[in-house]
Design a protein around this motif. Sequence first.
Motif, PDB file in Angstrom:
ATOM      1  N   PHE A  23       0.826  -1.176  -0.073  1.00  0.00           N
ATOM      2  CA  PHE A  23      -0.186  -0.057   0.056  1.00  0.00           C
ATOM      3  C   PHE A  23       0.825   1.401   0.037  1.00  0.00           C
ATOM      4  N   GLN A  27       0.127   3.885  -2.669  1.00  0.00           N
ATOM      5  CA  GLN A  27      -0.725   4.928  -2.180  1.00  0.00           C
ATOM      6  C   GLN A  27       0.117   6.225  -2.347  1.00  0.00           C
ATOM      7  N   GLU A  68     -14.057   3.128   0.943  1.00  0.00           N
ATOM      8  CA  GLU A  68     -13.651   1.682   1.225  1.00  0.00           C
ATOM      9  C   GLU A  68     -14.641   0.927   1.614  1.00  0.00           C
ATOM     10  N   CYS A  71     -16.899  -1.345  -3.510  1.00  0.00           N
ATOM     11  CA  CYS A  71     -16.034  -1.287  -4.563  1.00  0.00           C
ATOM     12  C   CYS A  71     -17.022  -1.772  -5.530  1.00  0.00           C
ATOM     13  N   TYR A 101      -7.696 -10.480  -1.182  1.00  0.00           N
ATOM     14  CA  TYR A 101      -8.765  -9.627  -1.075  1.00  0.00           C
ATOM     15  C   TYR A 101      -9.561  -9.663  -2.297  1.00  0.00           C
ATOM     16  N   HIS A 103     -12.285  -8.236  -4.804  1.00  0.00           N
ATOM     17  CA  HIS A 103     -12.167  -6.632  -4.996  1.00  0.00           C
ATOM     18  C   HIS A 103     -12.555  -6.435  -6.439  1.00  0.00           C
ATOM     19  N   ASP A 117      -8.454   2.922  -8.329  1.00  0.00           N
ATOM     20  CA  ASP A 117      -8.999   2.153  -7.340  1.00  0.00           C
ATOM     21  C   ASP A 117      -9.497   3.094  -6.397  1.00  0.00           C
ATOM     22  N   CYS A 119     -11.663   2.635  -4.059  1.00  0.00           N
ATOM     23  CA  CYS A 119     -12.066   2.232  -2.656  1.00  0.00           C
ATOM     24  C   CYS A 119     -10.800   1.992  -1.806  1.00  0.00           C
ATOM     25  N   LEU A 120      -9.641   1.950  -2.343  1.00  0.00           N
ATOM     26  CA  LEU A 120      -8.361   1.892  -1.818  1.00  0.00           C
ATOM     27  C   LEU A 120      -7.440   3.003  -2.021  1.00  0.00           C
TER      28      LEU A 120
END
Length: 231
Positions: A23, A27, A68, A71, A101, A103, A117, A119-120
């Motif tokens: 992440f 991110q 989050e 999705c 996960y 997704h 993405d 939701c993340l």
Amino acid sequence: MLELNFWINILKKKKNLNEKERFKILQSYQVDSTVLEYLNTKFQNLTIEIPNHQKGKILELMKKGLLEGWCWQTTETAILFLNDEDYIERGYLTFDAITTYYHSWICFSLKEEYVMDPCLNILCPKDLYRKIFRTKVDAKITAKQVRDFFVETYQKTSKENLKKIKDYCKVMNIVYEKNKIERKYLEIKFHASENITSPMYRNTTGYLAKIENQKVKKLIAHYDRKRNDLL
């Protein structure tokens, strides 16, 4: 491109990343400002309402981490505003040596292919996303497939609902005034299909849409059920 190559070289040296490391890479990736400008323009007429009376533009909600767990709803809603050949992928992300996960995420093209993405809270080149999460894709649905299904179903259901409302007003001797009709009678909800290849998979979002020439021009999406991670 320099940043992308930098992270890919790190992956070559360290293949067994943990969830936090994956992440952190994705991110922290900074896309070119033209990508954000492009998405802001695409989504300018989309408003998302989530429980607890929070609403806003998708990129604002994404940045705050408020999407989050939503999705299916978010990818199927956002893809309506993207190009025909852009698409949703549904499947599994690898978080660490033992954790995957379930997704969905959006893939779109702008000179190169990107993943959004929401939701993340990730926006990066698709190649980096795929390599970091070691994605396993079980279904791919294009924007055109989702939009065609949405427009046909929405227009048909809206017409049926409007007739019911007008008939009710006539029977009850009530003057039909469009602006005073309760929203719950105008909002269109979709059947939450359990078919992973369905345009509307696990999605019972309520929609108020403006549609012209088979295109969604303006949309309010109202999330009114449990998040995906609680299903």
